[in-house]
Write a protein that holds these residues in place. Structure first.
Motif, PDB file in Angstrom:
ATOM      1  N   ASN A 159      39.660  40.266  40.636  1.00 31.38           N
ATOM      2  CA  ASN A 159      38.640  40.325  39.582  1.00 31.38           C
ATOM      3  C   ASN A 159      39.070  41.222  38.423  1.00 31.38           C
ATOM      4  N   TYR A 160      39.643  42.360  38.751  1.00 28.46           N
ATOM      5  CA  TYR A 160      40.149  43.242  37.704  1.00 28.46           C
ATOM      6  C   TYR A 160      41.245  42.520  36.908  1.00 28.46           C
ATOM      7  N   GLY A 161      42.123  41.830  37.612  1.00 25.79           N
ATOM      8  CA  GLY A 161      43.204  41.091  36.955  1.00 25.79           C
ATOM      9  C   GLY A 161      42.692  39.973  36.073  1.00 25.79           C
ATOM     10  N   MET A 162      41.580  39.361  36.463  1.00 26.31           N
ATOM     11  CA  MET A 162      40.966  38.341  35.609  1.00 26.31           C
ATOM     12  C   MET A 162      40.620  38.923  34.251  1.00 26.31           C
ATOM     13  N   GLY A 163      39.906  40.047  34.284  1.00 29.32           N
ATOM     14  CA  GLY A 163      39.523  40.692  33.035  1.00 29.32           C
ATOM     15  C   GLY A 163      40.721  41.162  32.240  1.00 29.32           C
ATOM     16  N   LEU A 164      41.695  41.704  32.947  1.00 26.43           N
ATOM     17  CA  LEU A 164      42.894  42.208  32.295  1.00 26.43           C
ATOM     18  C   LEU A 164      43.634  41.086  31.564  1.00 26.43           C
ATOM     19  N   ASN A 165      43.825  39.960  32.250  1.00 29.30           N
ATOM     20  CA  ASN A 165      44.572  38.858  31.648  1.00 29.30           C
ATOM     21  C   ASN A 165      43.787  38.174  30.536  1.00 29.30           C
ATOM     22  N   ALA A 166      42.456  38.111  30.691  1.00 31.75           N
ATOM     23  CA  ALA A 166      41.628  37.570  29.604  1.00 31.75           C
ATOM     24  C   ALA A 166      41.742  38.452  28.373  1.00 31.75           C
ATOM     25  N   GLY A 167      41.692  39.768  28.590  1.00 31.94           N
ATOM     26  CA  GLY A 167      41.792  40.708  27.472  1.00 31.94           C
ATOM     27  C   GLY A 167      43.134  40.656  26.778  1.00 31.94           C
ATOM     28  N   HIS A 168      44.208  40.547  27.565  1.00 32.29           N
ATOM     29  CA  HIS A 168      45.543  40.482  26.964  1.00 32.29           C
ATOM     30  C   HIS A 168      45.734  39.182  26.178  1.00 32.29           C
ATOM     31  N   TYR A 169      45.218  38.069  26.723  1.00 32.94           N
ATOM     32  CA  TYR A 169      45.338  36.798  25.996  1.00 32.94           C
ATOM     33  C   TYR A 169      44.615  36.883  24.656  1.00 32.94           C
ATOM     34  N   ILE A 170      43.374  37.351  24.680  1.00 32.89           N
ATOM     35  CA  ILE A 170      42.608  37.482  23.433  1.00 32.89           C
ATOM     36  C   ILE A 170      43.284  38.473  22.491  1.00 32.89           C
TER      37      ILE A 170
END
Length: 348
Positions: A159-170
């Motif tokens: 779950n943390y990685g989901m947010g992390l990767n979404a944030g990095h993509y954006i």
């Protein structure tokens, strides 16, 4: 050193094997050991060839969400792949007492291995401990029990990685824009997974000083809540550059609200990996440009791990004799460039 076979069900549960002091000394001091192949090269590993018959009990919550339905489908289809696996699957319930009762029924049936996705990890910890103490190893799927003693192996999403990767993509999409603004459509705020996704997202955005999160709304993983909460965000924020939505099911409603408002001035990133989201990404005719996976294929992998455990085998590609004690899946970002690769995993 040569491996001594496990001599008890307890060894199967906790990944330990008893080796006598004399055997250990001989194995470590023999002049011949340098000419022998490493023991790991001869480790028995699970493969597609039929082996010992294994009965796997599977208990999960009610499939009232696309992702949860995909969990059940992945478990069933994976079990059918193996002629040596019998799957005992419960109806599924979000009622804690009912799910505990279903798991106790599987314990009484003396299944070889249990795969449990608890509706509430903390509340079901005791029944996980009960199974382990009865000599039935538990694969804890996704929602983790409160004690590691309640399972032999945990497998789940990040779950943390989901947010992390979404944030990095954006962040990468907006890194050339001054004073960029983002908004977040979260899930249920009382769930730890929602809090972890938000933390990962916020931590990623710290790498992009040009970006500020200006608003956040919590929905509850339904189409209706996604539509209502997204409408509120759009009304409150006349302009922003990107939206991260935690869940593709509520994202269906969010996209409806966006269409109704006639907005197309930002990019949207979804979460979990629904087929509808991937279809929209592939079509390229909406604000939805990416989704961050939370793969329901973890249920198929849980069946693989349970089968290997029931047959006292390790995992192909790893040197160890036993399956790992935990396995965290990666949250890949699906875009138009790679959507065809991930489309078969999209859930309905």
């Amino acid at each position: 050193m040569a491996r001594t076979p496990a001599t008890s069900r307890r060894a199967l549960l906790f990944g330990t094997a008893a080796v006598s002091a004399g055997a250990l000394l001989t194995a470590c001091t023999s002049n011949e050991t340098k000419d022998q192949e490493p023991a790991a090269d001869n480790a028995p590993v699970a493969d597609d060839k039929p082996g010992k018959q294994v009965t796997i009990g599977f208990a999960g919550p009610q499939a009232d969400h696309g992702w949860l339905n995909a969990i059940n489908d992945n478990a069933k289809s994976r079990a059918k792949k193996y002629s040596d696996v019998t799957l005992e699957i419960t109806e599924g319930s979000n009622d804690t007492a009912q799910q505990i009762g279903q798991i106790q029924t599987l314990i009484n049936k003396k299944v070889d291995v249990l795969v449990i996705l608890p509706a509430d990890g903390k509340a079901l910890t005791q029944v996980g401990l009960q199974a382990m103490r009865a000599g039935i190893p538990v694969i804890n799927l996704d929602r983790v029990f409160a004690s590691p003693q309640a399972y032999r192996c945990w497998i789940g999403g990040d779950n943390y990685g989901m947010g992390l990767n979404a944030g990095h993509y954006i962040g990468e999409q907006l890194k050339g824009k001054k004073n960029a603004k983002v908004v977040e459509l979260a899930g249920l705020d009382n769930l730890e997974l929602t809090q972890q996704r938000t933390k990962g997202f916020d931590d990623a955005l710290k790498n992009y000083p040009n970006i500020k999160k200006v608003a956040r709304q919590a929905a509850d993983f339904t189409v209706e809540s996604g539509q209502a909460k997204m409408a509120q965000l759009l009304q409150a924020q006349s302009n922003f550059d990107a939206l991260w939505n935690h869940d593709d099911d509520q994202g269906v409603g969010a996209l409806r609200a966006i269409d109704q408002a006639g907005r197309d001035d930002f990019l949207m990133v979804g979460g979990a990996g629904a087929k509808s989201a991937m279809d929209a990404i592939k079509a390229g005719n909406s604000v939805l440009k990416a989704t961050v996976l939370y793969p329901p294929t973890m249920a198929a992998s849980a069946i693989d791990l349970a089968r290997a455990l029931g047959q006292s085998k390790g995992v192909s590609g790893l040197a160890e004799f036993e399956i790992p004690s935990s396995l965290t899946l990666y949250s890949a970002v699906v875009t138009k460039d790679n959507v065809d690769q991930y489309l078969p995993t999209g859930f309905i």
